[in-house]
Design an enzyme around this catalytic site. Structure first.
Site, short mmCIF file in Angstrom:
data_model
loop_
_atom_site.label_atom_id
_atom_site.label_comp_id
_atom_site.label_asym_id
_atom_site.label_seq_id
_atom_site.Cartn_x
_atom_site.Cartn_y
_atom_site.Cartn_z
N CYS A 127 27.68 -16.45 -28.77
CA CYS A 127 26.45 -17.03 -29.32
C CYS A 127 26.03 -16.45 -30.68
O CYS A 127 25.42 -17.15 -31.48
CB CYS A 127 25.29 -16.91 -28.32
N CYS A 135 26.62 -19.87 -25.97
CA CYS A 135 27.51 -18.77 -25.59
C CYS A 135 28.94 -19.23 -25.34
O CYS A 135 29.80 -18.42 -24.97
CB CYS A 135 26.96 -18.08 -24.34
N LYS A 200 22.61 -12.52 -14.93
CA LYS A 200 21.86 -12.66 -16.17
C LYS A 200 21.05 -13.94 -16.09
O LYS A 200 21.60 -15.04 -15.92
CB LYS A 200 22.84 -12.71 -17.34
N ARG A 222 19.80 -22.41 -22.40
CA ARG A 222 20.95 -21.78 -21.75
C ARG A 222 20.91 -21.96 -20.22
O ARG A 222 21.59 -21.26 -19.49
CB ARG A 222 20.98 -20.29 -22.07
N LYS A 253 19.96 -8.33 -15.46
CA LYS A 253 19.29 -8.52 -16.75
C LYS A 253 18.40 -9.74 -16.71
O LYS A 253 18.86 -10.78 -16.26
CB LYS A 253 20.38 -8.70 -17.82
N TYR A 318 16.33 -0.48 -25.88
CA TYR A 318 16.13 -0.25 -27.32
C TYR A 318 15.26 0.99 -27.54
O TYR A 318 15.14 1.46 -28.66
CB TYR A 318 15.47 -1.48 -27.96
C1 PBG Z 1 24.27 -12.74 -25.70
C2 PBG Z 1 23.23 -11.80 -25.28
C3 PBG Z 1 21.85 -11.99 -25.24
C4 PBG Z 1 21.30 -10.79 -24.87
C5 PBG Z 1 22.34 -9.91 -24.66
N1 PBG Z 1 23.54 -10.57 -24.90
C6 PBG Z 1 21.00 -13.13 -25.65
C7 PBG Z 1 20.98 -14.39 -24.93
O1 PBG Z 1 21.57 -14.58 -23.86
O2 PBG Z 1 20.34 -15.28 -25.51
C8 PBG Z 1 19.83 -10.52 -24.74
C9 PBG Z 1 19.43 -9.13 -24.96
C10 PBG Z 1 18.01 -8.91 -25.23
O3 PBG Z 1 17.16 -9.82 -25.20
O4 PBG Z 1 17.69 -7.74 -25.49
N2 PBG Z 1 24.80 -13.54 -24.72
ZN ZN Z 2 25.73 -15.36 -25.56
#
Ligand code: PBG
Ligand code: ZN
Length: 330
Positions: A127, A135, A200, A222, A253, A318
């Protein structure tokens, strides 16, 4: 025999909280800076560091600057890093993701040369590298699972060959762990860990990350590949499948709203669990703290201990440096 009502007055849970040192004595949960993993956004070139508007104090930086920050984090006891690449140019097929000399392979080599002991994880997804921001490969308006898999494998191979200790597929394509494990093994690479973003969710908390990575989808969302937040049992199935496909570490996540799943995963599986406290969690805390509405340090400790208590072994945040500093000052 005494009646229960006679015993009752002598039961005092508060005894266990009566002084700071007694609280220390009976504390059930602890964590170290080495449980923290710091995400880093890498851009190409040299000497550049850019602000991310929705993530105050987090920056996109070129690898020469990232190296210095890795050094500082290592001094604080943080030993692992999760790299995200932002290429100069994006295209339909996300070729920057699997370019051997792309932003991430170059950054891995530079960081590993200076700090071989730093544990480097590389996010594996398209992505950040696709024009449409999805993605996977888009075919007729649909994110196509099976044409995406070999590209993810290529990316993982490029990162492993550059020296990544861990590859972390995050695209939520079915079979991504298996495809990557087979590709690594066929290339004779047996020691690279796979940390899978197994469960996720399609979360509104990724907004600030998408600003940072310029990866907001240009059409749709997504939800056809990331999970529906109403489904907890399905998250367990996702983790189960990733284990069977060869994942070494599995992830939940986001973290904050999904502690029930961290806890269930911990009970069910004897494998390290990572929890990703995502960009939106960072920005919510930062924003409230900035306004003086909450105490940032106290909220951070509460959050990290809660994630750890729920059962995570690895906490991706972070805020890693700040948390390590607070730990050090205690
Ligand atoms: C990419 C990815 C994402 C995050 C980690 N890897 C973004 C998404 O899926 O849009 C999000 C991490 C964050 O928000 O700190 N696939
Ligand atoms: Zn992605």
């Amino acid at each position: 025999m005494k009646e229960e009502s006679d015993i009752f007055p002598y039961i005092r849970e508060r005894r266990l909280r009566s002084s700071k040192n007694i609280r220390e004595l009976v504390a059930e949960t602890s964590f170290k800076a080495s449980n923290l993993m710091l995400p880093i956004f890498i851009i190409s070139g040299e000497g550049k560091s850019q602000e991310i508007q929705s993530m105050p104090e987090i920056r996109r930086e070129t690898s020469d600057i990232a190296v210095d920050n890795v050094g500082k984090a290592l001094d604080l006891g943080i030993k692992s890093f999760l790299l995200f690449g932002i290429p100069d140019a994006k295209d339909e097929l996300g070729t920057g993701a699997y370019d051997k000399n792309g932003v991430i392979p170059l950054a891995i080599r530079i960081i590993k040369k200076e700090y071989p002991e730093a544990v480097i994880a590389a996010d594996v997804c398209l992505c950040e590298y696709t024009i449409h921001g999805h993605c996977g490969i888009v075919k007729g308006g649909i994110i196509d699972n099976d044409t995406t898999l070999p590209l993810l494998s290529e990316a993982a191979l490029a990162y492993a060959r550059a020296g990544a200790d861990i590859v972390a597929p995050s695209s939520m394509m079915d079979g991504q762990v298996k495809a990557i494990r087979i590709a690594l093994n066929e290339a004779g690479i047996n020691d690279t860990l796979i940390m899978s973003y197994s469960s996720k969710f399609a979360s509104a908390l990724y907004g600030p990350f998408r600003e940072a990575a310029g990866s907001r989808p240009t059409f749709g969302d997504r939800k056809t590949y990331q999970m529906d937040y109403r489904n907890g049992r399905q998250a367990i199935r996702e983790i189960e499948l990733d284990l069977r496909e060869g994942a070494d570490v599995v992830m939940v996540k986001p973290a904050m709203f999904y502690m029930d799943l961290i806890s269930k995963a911990k009970d069910r599986f004897n494998i390290p669990i990572a929890a990703y406290s995502v960009s939106g969690e960072y920005s919510m805390i930062k924003g409230a703290a900035f306004n003086g509405w909450i105490n940032e340090n106290d909220v951070l400790m509460e959050l990290v201990y809660s994630i750890k208590r729920a059962g995570a072994d690895i906490i991706i945040t972070y805020y890693s440096e700040k948390i390590a500093e607070i730990l050090r000052s205690k």
